[in-house]
Scaffold this active site. Structure first.
Site, mmCIF file in Angstrom:
data_model
loop_
_atom_site.group_PDB
_atom_site.id
_atom_site.type_symbol
_atom_site.label_atom_id
_atom_site.label_comp_id
_atom_site.label_asym_id
_atom_site.label_seq_id
_atom_site.Cartn_x
_atom_site.Cartn_y
_atom_site.Cartn_z
ATOM 1 N N LYS A 157 0.396 -1.486 -0.013
ATOM 2 C CA LYS A 157 0.301 0.197 -0.045
ATOM 3 C C LYS A 157 0.749 1.216 -0.183
ATOM 4 C CE LYS A 157 -4.162 1.340 2.304
ATOM 5 N NZ LYS A 157 -4.577 1.827 1.363
HETATM 6 C C1 PLP Z 1 -6.083 -0.564 -3.823
HETATM 7 C C2 PLP Z 1 -6.882 -0.999 -2.650
HETATM 8 N N1 PLP Z 1 -7.823 -2.215 -2.805
HETATM 9 C C3 PLP Z 1 -8.204 -2.553 -1.499
HETATM 10 C C4 PLP Z 1 -8.220 -2.032 -0.632
HETATM 11 C C5 PLP Z 1 -9.442 -2.463 0.639
HETATM 12 O O1 PLP Z 1 -7.818 -2.877 1.701
HETATM 13 P P1 PLP Z 1 -8.818 -3.130 3.154
HETATM 14 O O2 PLP Z 1 -9.900 -3.404 3.337
HETATM 15 O O3 PLP Z 1 -7.590 -3.368 3.895
HETATM 16 O O4 PLP Z 1 -9.301 -1.874 3.657
HETATM 17 C C6 PLP Z 1 -7.816 -0.673 -0.453
HETATM 18 C C7 PLP Z 1 -7.829 0.442 1.227
HETATM 19 O O5 PLP Z 1 -6.814 -0.221 1.881
HETATM 20 C C8 PLP Z 1 -7.137 -0.122 -1.254
HETATM 21 O O6 PLP Z 1 -6.881 0.781 -0.959
#
Ligand code: PLP
Length: 319
Positions: A157
């Protein structure tokens, strides 16, 4: 955006308006940062952070994928976040930890630039709106493909990687949709601009696998477990674009958006255009888990201890 009083910066609590960086901060130029999106809910057991350690662990791993060791460990960041929420007097909030290459070194070799860490908290409603959570959102398959593992690291991330989501989001917004759905570099369904995606067909739930360039979402993992606990079959497998159009139900999960039904993709109504029964069942159990209403998922909640008197020692850096 509703601001809070304090932000945590490199071990100090500073006033919101004083949380500033130099214009030659490395991460501002090259995107060399990693971050998290976490939520604290006002639950049955008081303010509590959902899957706090898992999020901070993902932050640490995102950093290490970019050769950036964080100068604080998970427990220090967890304690700092608790204190920040308590000192700001918040009962529920969005939490944004960010670790980035700071000021002191320009150029593309970043390993000598310092690593700064900040945590901000603020009150933030559901990303796609309450109406979206109720009635579902309209989504468009983006012309932009999700970043490929040949060029970047979908599992991280990382700040710079979000230019990909930003392009998809702008495109969908300008075209009049609420969210974008990105395909991976093979043309398989990948995820939303900030959410993972699920498709329901004939009572079976499917979601793209780790190999489809997804971010390994923590809400995704939770929603999979909840769905299985409810007795549904959940498959992690490649999903073709047309499966979105032909699905009985589609929904997305993410920390900012929570669990949101999708009612239309590329102007194809999903079934009758209303959130389906399985989506509703998983959504309601997911909301119960977030708010501490289910004993079974209480271990996912990290309660925030009450505020200590001001002046306590800030977290020290890892030696
Ligand atoms: C690109 C992306 N995909 C998926 C997610 C979902 O991840 P999470 O459930 O850990 O927030 C996020 C958010 O963080 C994201 O930015």
């Amino acid at each position: 955006m509703k601001q809070a009083d304090l932000i945590w910066m490199n071990g100090e609590f500073v006033a919101w308006e004083d949380a500033k960086v130099h214009v030659l901060t490395h991460g501002l130029h090259y995107g060399t940062g990693v971050f998290e999106g976490i939520r604290c809910y006002d639950t049955e057991v008081g303010p509590a952070v959902f899957r706090h350690r898992e999020h901070l662990e993902r932050l640490r791993k995102s950093g290490s994928l970019y050769y950036m060791d964080l100068p604080y460990d998970v427990e220090q960041l967890r304690a700092a976040t608790h204190e920040l929420i308590a000192r700001n007097g918040l009962r529920s909030c969005y939490i944004r930890p960010l670790a980035f290459r700071g000021y002191g070194q320009m150029g593309l070799f970043p390993l000598e630039a310092p690593v700064d860490v900040t945590i901000a908290v603020w009150e933030w409603g559901s990303y796609l709106g309450d109406e979206g959570k109720q009635a579902g959102v309209r989504a468009k398959v983006s012309s932009w493909r999700r970043i490929s593992p040949d060029s970047l690291i979908p599992h991280a991330k990382a700040s710079g990687q979000y230019l990909n989501s930003v392009l998809a989001k702008i495109e969908s917004h300008k075209a009049g949709y609420e969210e974008a759905i990105l395909l991976d570099d093979h043309g398989h369904v990948c995820e939303g601009s900030g959410e993972n995606i699920f498709v329901v067909q004939d009572g079976v739930i499917a979601t793209p696998p780790q190999t489809a360039s997804i971010l390994d979402g923590i809400s995704r993992k939770s929603a999979i477990q909840i769905a299985r606990d409810l007795g549904f079959e959940v498959q992690e497998r490649d999903i073709a674009r047309a499966e979105l159009y032909l699905a009985d139900e589609v929904y997305m999960t993410g920390t900012a958006a929570e669990l949101v039904p999708v009612r239309e993709v590329d102007d194809h109504a999903i079934a009758d255009g209303r959130p389906g029964e399985i989506t509703r069942a998983v959504q309601s159990a997911f909301e119960d888990a977030l708010h501490g209403r289910t004993e079974r998922y209480r271990e996912w909640l990290d309660p925030v201890p009450a505020a200590q008197p001001a002046g306590g020692a800030p977290a020290a850096k890892v030696a």
